[in-house]
Write a protein that holds these residues in place. Structure first.
Motif, PDB file in Angstrom:
ATOM      1  N   LEU A 511       0.834  -1.202   0.000  1.00 12.66           N
ATOM      2  CA  LEU A 511       0.000   0.000   0.000  1.00 12.66           C
ATOM      3  C   LEU A 511       0.871   1.256   0.000  1.00 12.66           C
ATOM      4  O   LEU A 511       1.973   1.272   0.569  1.00 12.66           O
ATOM      5  CB  LEU A 511      -0.911   0.005   1.224  1.00 12.66           C
ATOM      6  N   ASP A 512       0.385   2.304  -0.644  1.00 15.62           N
ATOM      7  CA  ASP A 512       1.131   3.565  -0.675  1.00 15.62           C
ATOM      8  C   ASP A 512       1.295   4.126   0.734  1.00 15.62           C
ATOM      9  O   ASP A 512       0.384   4.052   1.567  1.00 15.62           O
ATOM     10  CB  ASP A 512       0.392   4.588  -1.544  1.00 15.62           C
ATOM     11  N   ASP A 513       2.455   4.693   0.978  1.00 14.58           N
ATOM     12  CA  ASP A 513       2.732   5.233   2.309  1.00 14.58           C
ATOM     13  C   ASP A 513       1.803   6.380   2.676  1.00 14.58           C
ATOM     14  O   ASP A 513       1.534   6.623   3.862  1.00 14.58           O
ATOM     15  CB  ASP A 513       4.191   5.704   2.387  1.00 14.58           C
ATOM     16  N   ASP A 514       1.313   7.125   1.684  1.00 12.32           N
ATOM     17  CA  ASP A 514       0.461   8.266   2.004  1.00 12.32           C
ATOM     18  C   ASP A 514      -1.004   7.883   2.154  1.00 12.32           C
ATOM     19  O   ASP A 514      -1.865   8.750   2.337  1.00 12.32           O
ATOM     20  CB  ASP A 514       0.600   9.350   0.924  1.00 12.32           C
ATOM     21  N   ASP A 515      -1.286   6.607   2.087  1.00 14.08           N
ATOM     22  CA  ASP A 515      -2.660   6.148   2.290  1.00 14.08           C
ATOM     23  C   ASP A 515      -2.975   6.226   3.781  1.00 14.08           C
ATOM     24  O   ASP A 515      -2.293   5.607   4.605  1.00 14.08           O
ATOM     25  CB  ASP A 515      -2.812   4.715   1.789  1.00 14.08           C
ATOM     26  N   ASP A 516      -4.024   6.995   4.140  1.00 14.09           N
ATOM     27  CA  ASP A 516      -4.311   7.198   5.557  1.00 14.09           C
ATOM     28  C   ASP A 516      -4.842   5.944   6.237  1.00 14.09           C
ATOM     29  O   ASP A 516      -5.005   5.917   7.457  1.00 14.09           O
ATOM     30  CB  ASP A 516      -5.294   8.361   5.749  1.00 14.09           C
ATOM     31  N   GLN A 517      -5.109   4.895   5.473  1.00 20.04           N
ATOM     32  CA  GLN A 517      -5.573   3.641   6.058  1.00 20.04           C
ATOM     33  C   GLN A 517      -4.466   2.589   6.131  1.00 20.04           C
ATOM     34  O   GLN A 517      -4.696   1.476   6.582  1.00 20.04           O
ATOM     35  CB  GLN A 517      -6.735   3.090   5.236  1.00 20.04           C
ATOM     36  N   LYS A 518      -3.286   2.936   5.644  1.00 21.80           N
ATOM     37  CA  LYS A 518      -2.203   1.962   5.611  1.00 21.80           C
ATOM     38  C   LYS A 518      -1.802   1.492   7.000  1.00 21.80           C
ATOM     39  O   LYS A 518      -1.405   0.346   7.202  1.00 21.80           O
ATOM     40  CB  LYS A 518      -0.984   2.560   4.895  1.00 21.80           C
ATOM     41  N   GLU A 519      -1.917   2.378   7.968  1.00 21.26           N
ATOM     42  CA  GLU A 519      -1.473   2.049   9.327  1.00 21.26           C
ATOM     43  C   GLU A 519      -2.189   0.820   9.875  1.00 21.26           C
ATOM     44  O   GLU A 519      -1.560  -0.059  10.469  1.00 21.26           O
ATOM     45  CB  GLU A 519      -1.701   3.250  10.247  1.00 21.26           C
ATOM     46  N   ALA A 520      -3.514   0.711   9.660  1.00 22.00           N
ATOM     47  CA  ALA A 520      -4.268  -0.431  10.187  1.00 22.00           C
ATOM     48  C   ALA A 520      -3.828  -1.731   9.519  1.00 22.00           C
ATOM     49  O   ALA A 520      -3.643  -2.762  10.186  1.00 22.00           O
ATOM     50  CB  ALA A 520      -5.763  -0.206   9.974  1.00 22.00           C
ATOM     51  N   ALA A 521      -3.633  -1.692   8.202  1.00 27.20           N
ATOM     52  CA  ALA A 521      -3.213  -2.901   7.487  1.00 27.20           C
ATOM     53  C   ALA A 521      -1.802  -3.304   7.895  1.00 27.20           C
ATOM     54  O   ALA A 521      -1.506  -4.494   8.085  1.00 27.20           O
ATOM     55  CB  ALA A 521      -3.295  -2.677   5.980  1.00 27.20           C
ATOM     56  N   ASP A 522      -0.906  -2.318   8.027  1.00 24.17           N
ATOM     57  CA  ASP A 522       0.467  -2.609   8.450  1.00 24.17           C
ATOM     58  C   ASP A 522       0.491  -3.232   9.840  1.00 24.17           C
ATOM     59  O   ASP A 522       1.275  -4.156  10.114  1.00 24.17           O
ATOM     60  CB  ASP A 522       1.295  -1.324   8.448  1.00 24.17           C
TER      61      ASP A 522
END
Length: 645
Positions: A511-522
């Motif tokens: 996922l792109d780093d600037d995706d504000d939802q990436k944190e949950a998936a990471d």
């Protein structure tokens, strides 16, 4: 029965019993010696009189016992009675008692005796020759039994030939199926009503328990002993519930998604309950597709339900060539640029709402899933007309269905960014209600996105990436299932869960780093990697079983893979860093494209979580010892160390 005898001395005729046949006896009239010869059997056939007179065979008439012929040992005419007898047959006194005959020399008696013997022998030969001819004639007479026997033999041979022909036909049918043959026309469209319509459904998404106008079509198949629904992925996006409606009018709820490929717009759904009256469609196998072949499309365009259209295949071509022509679609086609998919272009009429429906061949077997409509702008620059429909070949859809497990995947959220619009849509006013036929935006939230987001050039790329909120939930659900068998699979089903979580972890890391939802998936992905690092992987048998299942799994682009291997070297693949990893316990290698390669040394052992980057393994020769094997091209963002050799 009795034998008729004529005395050779007095010509007296009388009868004796059969038991005296061939024996000698004395005439009851004159005492002369006779021999009772058995008569030949009569066979019921006429014989020329000339032959009878020559052969000594008498023709039987109405006076004969059987109306046939019999061998007659008597002379054709009676010889005169010997001298010294009266016509009445009374024996006269011997002339020797009256006078003495002159004496004859001895040589005369010898001559007479010799002539008599010769005459007797000659007569016997003639008799047996003629009798043999008669017997041969009788033997050639067919009473019908031989003809009946011959007929039966011929019937038996015909039956054997018919069985052999039936066997050959079966072998020919099997051969045609294995090499692929074009189907023959199957008859009227009434067959579709009976065989196909019960296996087609209308897919209705619900948002906040309200049915949406943007529906789709699906069809029922059997996979892994379960009844599943094939449909388009986009119809599931943003829904909190999905219903499927049969042609009978009955609607059933879907339990959820059990397999998916968002970047190919494919979703496999599991019904929540049994559906009485529903049917399952037959999937075409090894069928040759050619221009001009008859096809049928079934779907639910707009408010019309379970409609059928007929057309022909215009062409069949691979995805890269198809997209290279830059065709105009009515909705954004979701494609992985590297996917090796094939498309069937056809002129059967389809509309939005038909997407996800089956494309059938002349045998009414499913050959594809309708996905998009190819359009054309007329010379006036405004009028848009339909040209062709495009369906993805069914083999690609079935490969996704085979990935289905008991894990229920949460419905994906609605896309936050709309797909890039075609020129024909640019003149739509902002805030204007979407046309229900525009399936590309069918699952958007009710509120339009900000204008600056709609102009984001990355919107189309965003469609190809997994939604982060849904991805985190999928990873967490798979985590719990893998914990249940302690991350050590015993069979294909459990390995499938490991492969699926490897795929989800890779997607999360991409996922792109600037995706504000990436944190949950990471966060969910890191939880998996931390757990794997805590486990004790010293049991070589467990790792060997893991790799055995990994090597045996179906190789398909973007499918997940989970294995243990030893690094044999660092390499570059298409100018990207990578590792050459030997899959422990096998001759197979993994060519792993990963940004983790810089920190890995040859000889180290790792757990590898990734996705296949090609649809098949490649021939490979080990640089160390020249061993030949298979190499799998894999991309990975997650490596878990197992220790050094």
């Amino acid at each position: 029965m009795s034998i008729s005898v004529t005395c050779p001395e007095c010509d007296h005729t009388f009868s004796v019993r059969n038991e005296y046949a061939g024996k000698r006896g004395k005439c009851p009239h004159c005492g002369g010696v006779f021999r009772a010869e058995p008569s030949a059997p009569s066979v019921g056939v006429a014989m020329p009189a000339a032959l009878a007179s020559r052969s000594g065979v008498s023709l039987g008439g109405s006076s004969g016992a059987n109306g046939g012929f019999a061998i007659d040992t008597a002379a054709p005419s009676h010889a005169p009675a010997p001298a010294g007898r009266k016509s009445g047959g009374k024996r006269k006194k011997s002339a020797r008692s009256q006078h003495t005959a002159p004496s004859m020399p001895i040589w005369g008696w010898i001559t007479i005796a010799t002539l008599g013997v010769a005459a007797f022998v000659g007569g016997g030969l003639v008799f047996w020759s003629r009798a043999g001819d008669a017997i041969k004639i009788a033997e050639r007479i067919d009473d019908g039994s031989e003809a009946e026997s011959t007929k039966q033999k011929l019937l038996d041979e015909i039956k054997i030939l018919e069985d052999e022909i039936a066997t050959l036909k079966g072998s020919l049918a099997a051969a045609e199926k294995s090499i692929g043959v074009k189907p023959k026309e199957k008859g009227p469209l009434g067959e579709i009503e009976k065989r196909i319509v019960p296996g087609v459904v209308k897919v209705i998404p619900y948002i906040n328990d309200r049915p949406q106008q943007s529906t789709a079509t699906g069809f029922l198949i059997e996979a892994g002993g379960k009844t599943l629904v094939v449909t388009t992925h986009r119809v599931c996006e943003g829904a909190n519930k999905i219903g499927i409606k049969l042609a009978t009018g009955t609607e059933y709820e879907v339990e959820g998604i059990v397999a998916e490929k968002p970047n190919q717009d494919i979703a496999i759904l599991k019904p929540k309950s049994e559906m009485p009256g529903a049917g399952k469609l037959t999937i075409a196998e090894n069928v040759v597709l050619s221009r001009g072949d008859t096809v049928y499309a079934i779907g639910n365009p707009g408010k019309q339900e379970f409609t059928t259209s007929r057309g022909v295949i215009t062409r069949v071509l691979p995805q890269d060539k198809y997209l290279g022509e830059n065709p105009k679609f009515d909705v954004a086609m979701r494609r992985d640029a590297a996917a090796n998919a094939d498309f069937i272009e056809h002129d059967a009429r389809i509309f939005p709402g038909d997407y996800g429906g089956p494309l059938l061949n002349a045998n009414l077997d499913v050959i594809g899933m309708n996905q998009v409509l190819v359009t054309m702008v007329m010379n006036d620059g405004r009028t848009i007309v339909q040209t062709f429909g495009a369906a993805e070949e069914i083999k690609h859809v079935i490969s996704v269905a085979k990935m289905a497990t008991d894990t229920i995947i949460p419905y994906p959220p609605a896309p936050k960014k709309p797909p890039k619009k075609d020129d024909k849509k640019d003149d739509k006013k902002e805030g204007e209600d979407e046309d229900p036929s525009d399936e590309g935006d069918e699952t958007k939230p009710d509120d339009d996105p900000p204008a600056d987001e709609s102009e984001d050039g990355e919107s189309e790329d965003g469609d190809d990436k997994p939604a982060a909120e849904g991805l985190a939930g999928k990873i967490d659900a798979l985590y719990d299932e893998c914990e249940a068998f302690d991350w050590t699979p015993e069979g294909e089903e459990e390995y499938g869960k490991l492969a699926d979580i490897a795929r989800r972890v890779t997607e999360a890391k991409e996922l792109d780093d600037d995706d504000d939802q990436k944190e949950a998936a990471d966060k969910s992905a890191d939880k998996v990697l931390e757990r794997l690092a805590e486990l004790d992987w010293d049991d070589s048998d467990e790792l060997e079983k893991l790799n055995e299942l990994a090597v045996a799994a179906t190789v398909e682009k973007d499918a997940g893979i989970f294995l243990a291997g030893t690094v044999r070297g660092v390499a570059q693949f298409n100018e990207k860093p990578g590792l050459m990893v030997q899959i422990d316990g096998s001759d197979s290698f993994a060519l792993v494209v990963t940004d983790k390669a810089a920190g890995v040394s040859p000889g180290s052992k790792w757990l590898l979580l990734g996705q296949y980057d090609a649809d098949q393994g490649l021939p490979f020769k080990s640089p160390e010892d020249g061993t030949e094997g298979t190499a799998f091209l894999i991309r990975s963002k997650a490596l878990v160390p197992l220790g050094d050799e």
